[in-house]
Design a protein around this motif. Structure first.
Motif, PDB file in Angstrom:
ATOM      1  N   ILE A 165      10.072   9.239   2.185  1.00 25.94           N
ATOM      2  CA  ILE A 165       8.629   9.489   2.065  1.00 25.94           C
ATOM      3  C   ILE A 165       8.231   9.539   0.589  1.00 25.94           C
ATOM      4  O   ILE A 165       7.243   8.917   0.181  1.00 25.94           O
ATOM      5  N   ALA A 166       9.000  10.263  -0.213  1.00 26.80           N
ATOM      6  CA  ALA A 166       8.691  10.377  -1.642  1.00 26.80           C
ATOM      7  C   ALA A 166       8.716   9.012  -2.331  1.00 26.80           C
ATOM      8  O   ALA A 166       7.807   8.681  -3.106  1.00 26.80           O
ATOM      9  N   THR A 167       9.713   8.222  -2.046  1.00 33.00           N
ATOM     10  CA  THR A 167       9.870   6.928  -2.700  1.00 33.00           C
ATOM     11  C   THR A 167       8.762   5.957  -2.277  1.00 33.00           C
ATOM     12  O   THR A 167       8.180   5.267  -3.116  1.00 33.00           O
ATOM     13  N   ALA A 168       8.459   5.927  -0.991  1.00 37.39           N
ATOM     14  CA  ALA A 168       7.472   4.967  -0.487  1.00 37.39           C
ATOM     15  C   ALA A 168       6.040   5.339  -0.861  1.00 37.39           C
ATOM     16  O   ALA A 168       5.162   4.488  -0.832  1.00 37.39           O
ATOM     17  N   THR A 169       5.801   6.600  -1.229  1.00 34.83           N
ATOM     18  CA  THR A 169       4.440   7.025  -1.582  1.00 34.83           C
ATOM     19  C   THR A 169       4.268   7.271  -3.081  1.00 34.83           C
ATOM     20  O   THR A 169       3.218   7.737  -3.504  1.00 34.83           O
ATOM     21  N   ALA A 170       5.261   6.962  -3.879  1.00 29.74           N
ATOM     22  CA  ALA A 170       5.185   7.190  -5.322  1.00 29.74           C
ATOM     23  C   ALA A 170       4.176   6.253  -5.965  1.00 29.74           C
ATOM     24  O   ALA A 170       4.023   5.112  -5.548  1.00 29.74           O
ATOM     25  N   GLY A 171       3.478   6.753  -6.973  1.00 36.16           N
ATOM     26  CA  GLY A 171       2.578   5.920  -7.756  1.00 36.16           C
ATOM     27  C   GLY A 171       1.147   6.423  -7.725  1.00 36.16           C
ATOM     28  O   GLY A 171       0.800   7.305  -6.941  1.00 36.16           O
ATOM     29  N   THR A 172       0.314   5.835  -8.586  1.00 37.84           N
ATOM     30  CA  THR A 172      -1.071   6.290  -8.715  1.00 37.84           C
ATOM     31  C   THR A 172      -2.090   5.157  -8.652  1.00 37.84           C
ATOM     32  O   THR A 172      -3.271   5.386  -8.877  1.00 37.84           O
ATOM     33  N   THR A 173      -1.657   3.943  -8.360  1.00 36.12           N
ATOM     34  CA  THR A 173      -2.609   2.845  -8.237  1.00 36.12           C
ATOM     35  C   THR A 173      -3.396   2.997  -6.931  1.00 36.12           C
ATOM     36  O   THR A 173      -3.027   3.800  -6.065  1.00 36.12           O
ATOM     37  N   ILE A 174      -4.436   2.216  -6.753  1.00 35.61           N
ATOM     38  CA  ILE A 174      -5.218   2.260  -5.513  1.00 35.61           C
ATOM     39  C   ILE A 174      -4.329   1.988  -4.294  1.00 35.61           C
ATOM     40  O   ILE A 174      -4.384   2.743  -3.315  1.00 35.61           O
ATOM     41  N   PRO A 175      -3.467   0.954  -4.303  1.00 33.54           N
ATOM     42  CA  PRO A 175      -2.581   0.756  -3.148  1.00 33.54           C
ATOM     43  C   PRO A 175      -1.637   1.949  -2.918  1.00 33.54           C
ATOM     44  O   PRO A 175      -1.360   2.304  -1.778  1.00 33.54           O
ATOM     45  N   ASP A 176      -1.172   2.570  -4.011  1.00 32.08           N
ATOM     46  CA  ASP A 176      -0.321   3.756  -3.878  1.00 32.08           C
ATOM     47  C   ASP A 176      -1.082   4.878  -3.183  1.00 32.08           C
ATOM     48  O   ASP A 176      -0.559   5.553  -2.290  1.00 32.08           O
ATOM     49  N   VAL A 177      -2.318   5.101  -3.588  1.00 37.89           N
ATOM     50  CA  VAL A 177      -3.148   6.158  -3.003  1.00 37.89           C
ATOM     51  C   VAL A 177      -3.376   5.876  -1.519  1.00 37.89           C
ATOM     52  O   VAL A 177      -3.329   6.791  -0.683  1.00 37.89           O
ATOM     53  N   MET A 178      -3.568   4.623  -1.172  1.00 35.66           N
ATOM     54  CA  MET A 178      -3.766   4.271   0.237  1.00 35.66           C
ATOM     55  C   MET A 178      -2.488   4.523   1.042  1.00 35.66           C
ATOM     56  O   MET A 178      -2.551   4.964   2.190  1.00 35.66           O
ATOM     57  N   ARG A 179      -1.329   4.260   0.438  1.00 34.16           N
ATOM     58  CA  ARG A 179      -0.057   4.554   1.124  1.00 34.16           C
ATOM     59  C   ARG A 179       0.098   6.052   1.340  1.00 34.16           C
ATOM     60  O   ARG A 179       0.565   6.496   2.388  1.00 34.16           O
ATOM     61  N   LYS A 180      -0.295   6.847   0.353  1.00 38.25           N
ATOM     62  CA  LYS A 180      -0.241   8.305   0.492  1.00 38.25           C
ATOM     63  C   LYS A 180      -1.100   8.755   1.678  1.00 38.25           C
ATOM     64  O   LYS A 180      -0.687   9.581   2.489  1.00 38.25           O
ATOM     65  N   ARG A 181      -2.309   8.196   1.763  1.00 34.24           N
ATOM     66  CA  ARG A 181      -3.223   8.559   2.854  1.00 34.24           C
ATOM     67  C   ARG A 181      -2.613   8.182   4.205  1.00 34.24           C
ATOM     68  O   ARG A 181      -2.646   8.964   5.152  1.00 34.24           O
ATOM     69  N   TYR A 182      -2.084   6.980   4.288  1.00 38.84           N
ATOM     70  CA  TYR A 182      -1.470   6.504   5.530  1.00 38.84           C
ATOM     71  C   TYR A 182      -0.317   7.415   5.947  1.00 38.84           C
ATOM     72  O   TYR A 182      -0.215   7.814   7.107  1.00 38.84           O
ATOM     73  N   ALA A 183       0.540   7.759   4.997  1.00 36.43           N
ATOM     74  CA  ALA A 183       1.683   8.632   5.304  1.00 36.43           C
ATOM     75  C   ALA A 183       1.220  10.022   5.714  1.00 36.43           C
ATOM     76  O   ALA A 183       1.738  10.595   6.686  1.00 36.43           O
ATOM     77  N   ALA A 184       0.255  10.574   5.004  1.00 34.16           N
ATOM     78  CA  ALA A 184      -0.249  11.910   5.337  1.00 34.16           C
ATOM     79  C   ALA A 184      -0.861  11.917   6.726  1.00 34.16           C
ATOM     80  O   ALA A 184      -0.612  12.838   7.524  1.00 34.16           O
ATOM     81  N   ASN A 185      -1.634  10.897   7.050  1.00 33.25           N
ATOM     82  CA  ASN A 185      -2.256  10.818   8.370  1.00 33.25           C
ATOM     83  C   ASN A 185      -1.237  10.621   9.487  1.00 33.25           C
ATOM     84  O   ASN A 185      -1.515  10.936  10.644  1.00 33.25           O
ATOM     85  N   ALA A 186      -0.058  10.113   9.145  1.00 31.81           N
ATOM     86  CA  ALA A 186       1.010   9.905  10.127  1.00 31.81           C
ATOM     87  C   ALA A 186       1.887  11.143  10.304  1.00 31.81           C
ATOM     88  O   ALA A 186       2.865  11.101  11.045  1.00 31.81           O
ATOM     89  N   GLY A 187       1.575  12.229   9.604  1.00 35.75           N
ATOM     90  CA  GLY A 187       2.337  13.464   9.770  1.00 35.75           C
ATOM     91  C   GLY A 187       3.424  13.701   8.746  1.00 35.75           C
ATOM     92  O   GLY A 187       4.244  14.610   8.904  1.00 35.75           O
ATOM     93  N   ALA A 188       3.424  12.926   7.666  1.00 32.58           N
ATOM     94  CA  ALA A 188       4.480  13.064   6.663  1.00 32.58           C
ATOM     95  C   ALA A 188       4.466  14.428   5.983  1.00 32.58           C
ATOM     96  O   ALA A 188       5.527  15.019   5.746  1.00 32.58           O
ATOM     97  N   VAL A 189       3.285  14.942   5.664  1.00 35.90           N
ATOM     98  CA  VAL A 189       3.209  16.245   4.985  1.00 35.90           C
ATOM     99  C   VAL A 189       3.840  17.324   5.869  1.00 35.90           C
ATOM    100  O   VAL A 189       4.684  18.108   5.411  1.00 35.90           O
TER     101      VAL A 189
END
Length: 165
Positions: A90-114
């Motif tokens: 989860i940490a590796t796949a969501t790392a970064g601060t670009t717009i696509p990175d932020v979208m991956r963070k949102r997708y992971a969070a919405n999928a229950g990653a947090v």
């Protein structure tokens, strides 16, 4: 760093749909700890890197894999190694601060990653390796300069992250 041959092998795996096959195996074996462990390890290995194709690999890992990773962490909650490597994926796949990175963070969070990360840390409080990867995952999920970051931070607090850390 990532050597060019390593990056090329990782993209070959993505292009050959090895990632899809990997996560299909995790879905097909919902109670097999070994499949969960090595699936999370493989996801981390594929997503890692700073080469130009790393963003695409992270996207593919999250698009195809966040649900199987979260499910594996839930099914193998008592197995610290699965929790550690699930958090690392989860940490590796969501790392970064670009717009696509932020979208991956949102997708992971919405999928229950947090929530999966917090459960892992809470269940394995005595394991520094789980705590370290869990903290890395929470930093990755909750760090960017957008309103989504605030939402993810609140998800982490609501899931009990302050107690787990």
């Amino acid at each position: 760093g990532l050597d060019p041959d390593d990056a090329r092998r990782k993209m070959m795996a993505v292009e050959a749909n090895c990632v899809g096959t990997l996560f299909a195996a995790m879905d097909s074996h919902p109670a097999h700890v070994g499949v969960h462990l090595f699936g999370c390890l493989a996801a981390t290995a594929i997503a890692q890197g700073t080469d130009t194709a790393a963003a695409e690999r992270k996207r593919v890992v999250l698009d195809l894999g966040i649900a199987p990773i979260v499910a594996a962490m839930g099914a193998s909650l008592s197995h610290a190694a699965v929790q550690r490597h699930g958090c690392a994926a989860i940490a590796t796949a969501t790392a970064g601060t670009t717009i696509p990175d932020v979208m991956r963070k949102r997708y992971a969070a919405n999928a229950g990653a947090v929530q999966a990360v917090v459960r892992a840390m809470d269940t394995h409080r005595a394991r520094a390796d789980v705590a370290a990867e869990g903290c890395r995952a929470l930093v990755s999920l909750c760090s960017d300069a957008t309103a989504m970051s605030v939402e993810h931070k609140q998800m982490a607090v609501d899931a009990g992250s302050l107690e787990a850390v």
